[in-house]
Design a protein around this motif. Structure first.
Motif, PDB file in Angstrom:
ATOM      1  N   ILE A  94      25.332 -42.152 -13.234  1.00 21.68           N
ATOM      2  CA  ILE A  94      25.241 -41.170 -12.451  1.00 21.68           C
ATOM      3  C   ILE A  94      25.189 -39.755 -12.889  1.00 21.68           C
ATOM      4  CG2 ILE A  94      25.979 -39.730 -10.303  1.00 21.68           C
ATOM      5  CD1 ILE A  94      26.866 -42.215  -9.036  1.00 21.68           C
ATOM      6  N   VAL A  95      26.127 -39.578 -13.890  1.00 20.63           N
ATOM      7  CA  VAL A  95      26.384 -38.274 -14.893  1.00 20.63           C
ATOM      8  C   VAL A  95      24.967 -38.238 -15.682  1.00 20.63           C
ATOM      9  CG1 VAL A  95      27.606 -37.301 -16.631  1.00 20.63           C
ATOM     10  CG2 VAL A  95      28.586 -38.307 -14.467  1.00 20.63           C
ATOM     11  N   LEU A  96      24.312 -39.315 -16.273  1.00 20.20           N
ATOM     12  CA  LEU A  96      23.455 -39.186 -17.011  1.00 20.20           C
ATOM     13  C   LEU A  96      22.160 -38.822 -16.308  1.00 20.20           C
ATOM     14  CD1 LEU A  96      24.117 -42.062 -19.485  1.00 20.20           C
ATOM     15  CD2 LEU A  96      24.222 -39.492 -20.087  1.00 20.20           C
TER      16      LEU A  96
ATOM     17  N   GLU B 102      10.681 -36.727 -11.525  1.00 17.55           N
ATOM     18  CA  GLU B 102      11.690 -36.389 -10.696  1.00 17.55           C
ATOM     19  C   GLU B 102      12.174 -37.240  -9.576  1.00 17.55           C
ATOM     20  OE1 GLU B 102      14.145 -33.624 -10.492  1.00 17.55           O
ATOM     21  OE2 GLU B 102      13.300 -33.353 -12.522  1.00 17.55           O
ATOM     22  N   MET B 103      10.892 -37.783  -8.939  1.00 18.13           N
ATOM     23  CA  MET B 103      10.919 -38.798  -7.862  1.00 18.13           C
ATOM     24  C   MET B 103      11.958 -39.940  -8.371  1.00 18.13           C
ATOM     25  SD  MET B 103       7.270 -38.149  -6.288  1.00 18.13           S
ATOM     26  CE  MET B 103       7.222 -38.611  -4.594  1.00 18.13           C
ATOM     27  N   LEU B 104      11.489 -40.314  -9.384  1.00 21.73           N
ATOM     28  CA  LEU B 104      12.183 -41.510 -10.144  1.00 21.73           C
ATOM     29  C   LEU B 104      13.512 -41.296 -10.308  1.00 21.73           C
ATOM     30  CD1 LEU B 104      11.899 -44.438 -11.436  1.00 21.73           C
ATOM     31  CD2 LEU B 104      11.416 -43.225 -13.363  1.00 21.73           C
ATOM     32  N   LEU B 105      13.875 -40.007 -10.968  1.00 20.42           N
ATOM     33  CA  LEU B 105      15.308 -39.644 -11.149  1.00 20.42           C
ATOM     34  C   LEU B 105      16.197 -39.647  -9.799  1.00 20.42           C
ATOM     35  CD1 LEU B 105      14.958 -37.221 -14.004  1.00 20.42           C
ATOM     36  CD2 LEU B 105      15.802 -39.432 -14.326  1.00 20.42           C
ATOM     37  N   ASN B 106      15.483 -38.971  -8.830  1.00 19.50           N
ATOM     38  CA  ASN B 106      16.170 -39.042  -7.609  1.00 19.50           C
ATOM     39  C   ASN B 106      16.312 -40.414  -6.935  1.00 19.50           C
ATOM     40  OD1 ASN B 106      16.055 -36.164  -7.406  1.00 19.50           O
ATOM     41  ND2 ASN B 106      14.299 -35.965  -6.425  1.00 19.50           N
ATOM     42  N   LYS B 107      15.413 -41.287  -7.023  1.00 19.40           N
ATOM     43  CA  LYS B 107      15.585 -42.692  -6.658  1.00 19.40           C
ATOM     44  C   LYS B 107      16.718 -43.377  -7.158  1.00 19.40           C
ATOM     45  CE  LYS B 107      10.944 -43.427  -4.844  1.00 19.40           C
ATOM     46  NZ  LYS B 107       9.698 -44.474  -4.765  1.00 19.40           N
ATOM     47  N   VAL B 108      16.698 -43.056  -8.741  1.00 17.48           N
ATOM     48  CA  VAL B 108      17.910 -43.864  -9.474  1.00 17.48           C
ATOM     49  C   VAL B 108      19.077 -43.161  -9.083  1.00 17.48           C
ATOM     50  CG1 VAL B 108      18.783 -43.997 -11.779  1.00 17.48           C
ATOM     51  CG2 VAL B 108      16.223 -44.350 -11.414  1.00 17.48           C
TER      52      VAL B 108
ATOM     53  N   VAL C 120      24.664 -45.213  -3.989  1.00 18.98           N
ATOM     54  CA  VAL C 120      24.955 -46.277  -2.897  1.00 18.98           C
ATOM     55  C   VAL C 120      25.760 -47.304  -3.708  1.00 18.98           C
ATOM     56  CG1 VAL C 120      23.792 -47.939  -1.694  1.00 18.98           C
ATOM     57  CG2 VAL C 120      22.977 -45.730  -1.277  1.00 18.98           C
ATOM     58  N   VAL C 121      25.349 -47.727  -4.717  1.00 24.08           N
ATOM     59  CA  VAL C 121      26.230 -48.890  -5.472  1.00 24.08           C
ATOM     60  C   VAL C 121      27.560 -48.399  -5.735  1.00 24.08           C
ATOM     61  CG1 VAL C 121      26.441 -49.990  -7.612  1.00 24.08           C
ATOM     62  CG2 VAL C 121      24.213 -49.921  -6.606  1.00 24.08           C
ATOM     63  N   PHE C 122      27.720 -47.080  -6.220  1.00 28.14           N
ATOM     64  CA  PHE C 122      29.209 -46.425  -6.429  1.00 28.14           C
ATOM     65  C   PHE C 122      30.058 -46.725  -5.331  1.00 28.14           C
ATOM     66  CE2 PHE C 122      31.991 -43.139  -6.552  1.00 28.14           C
ATOM     67  CZ  PHE C 122      32.647 -43.491  -7.575  1.00 28.14           C
ATOM     68  N   PHE C 123      29.375 -46.219  -4.086  1.00 27.81           N
ATOM     69  CA  PHE C 123      30.015 -46.151  -2.667  1.00 27.81           C
ATOM     70  C   PHE C 123      30.297 -47.610  -2.332  1.00 27.81           C
ATOM     71  CE2 PHE C 123      29.983 -46.316   2.144  1.00 27.81           C
ATOM     72  CZ  PHE C 123      31.110 -45.209   2.228  1.00 27.81           C
ATOM     73  N   ALA C 124      29.517 -48.450  -2.299  1.00 27.06           N
ATOM     74  CA  ALA C 124      29.745 -49.759  -1.907  1.00 27.06           C
ATOM     75  C   ALA C 124      30.751 -50.404  -2.903  1.00 27.06           C
ATOM     76  CB  ALA C 124      28.695 -50.626  -2.037  1.00 27.06           C
TER      77      ALA C 124
END
Length: 83
Positions: free
Chosen positions: A19-21, A54-60, A66-70
């Motif tokens: 997420i940070v990167l 940018e769209m790809l980075l937003n999706k990632v 979501v993975v972090f929250f779950a």
């Protein structure tokens, strides 16, 4: 501390780094000094390529969040109920 908590902690650490990167790789949405000097941002070459990146980075970013929250929720629930 069981194996799920250890694996969950490792996955959380990896997800945090991702997420940070990814957030650091994204471009700023503000105009900065360009707004003051009247510089036109439409003069950039390859603007469509930047949009797809940018769209790809937003999706990632969204996927990693979501993975972090779950995983966070799962580790908390497992650690409370499994002793």
């Amino acid at each position: 501390m069981n194996a799920f908590e250890i694996v969950g902690g490792i996955v959380l650490a990896i997800t945090c780094i991702i997420i940070v990167l990814v957030v650091m790789m994204q471009e700023s949405k503000s105009d900065g000094m360009g707004a003051v000097t009247g510089a036109d941002s439409a003069m950039n070459y390859g603007k469509n390529r930047a949009k797809t990146k940018e769209m790809l980075l937003n999706k990632v970013t969204k996927g990693a969040a979501v993975v972090f929250f779950a995983i966070s929720l799962a580790v908390c629930i497992i650690s409370v109920y499994v002793k």
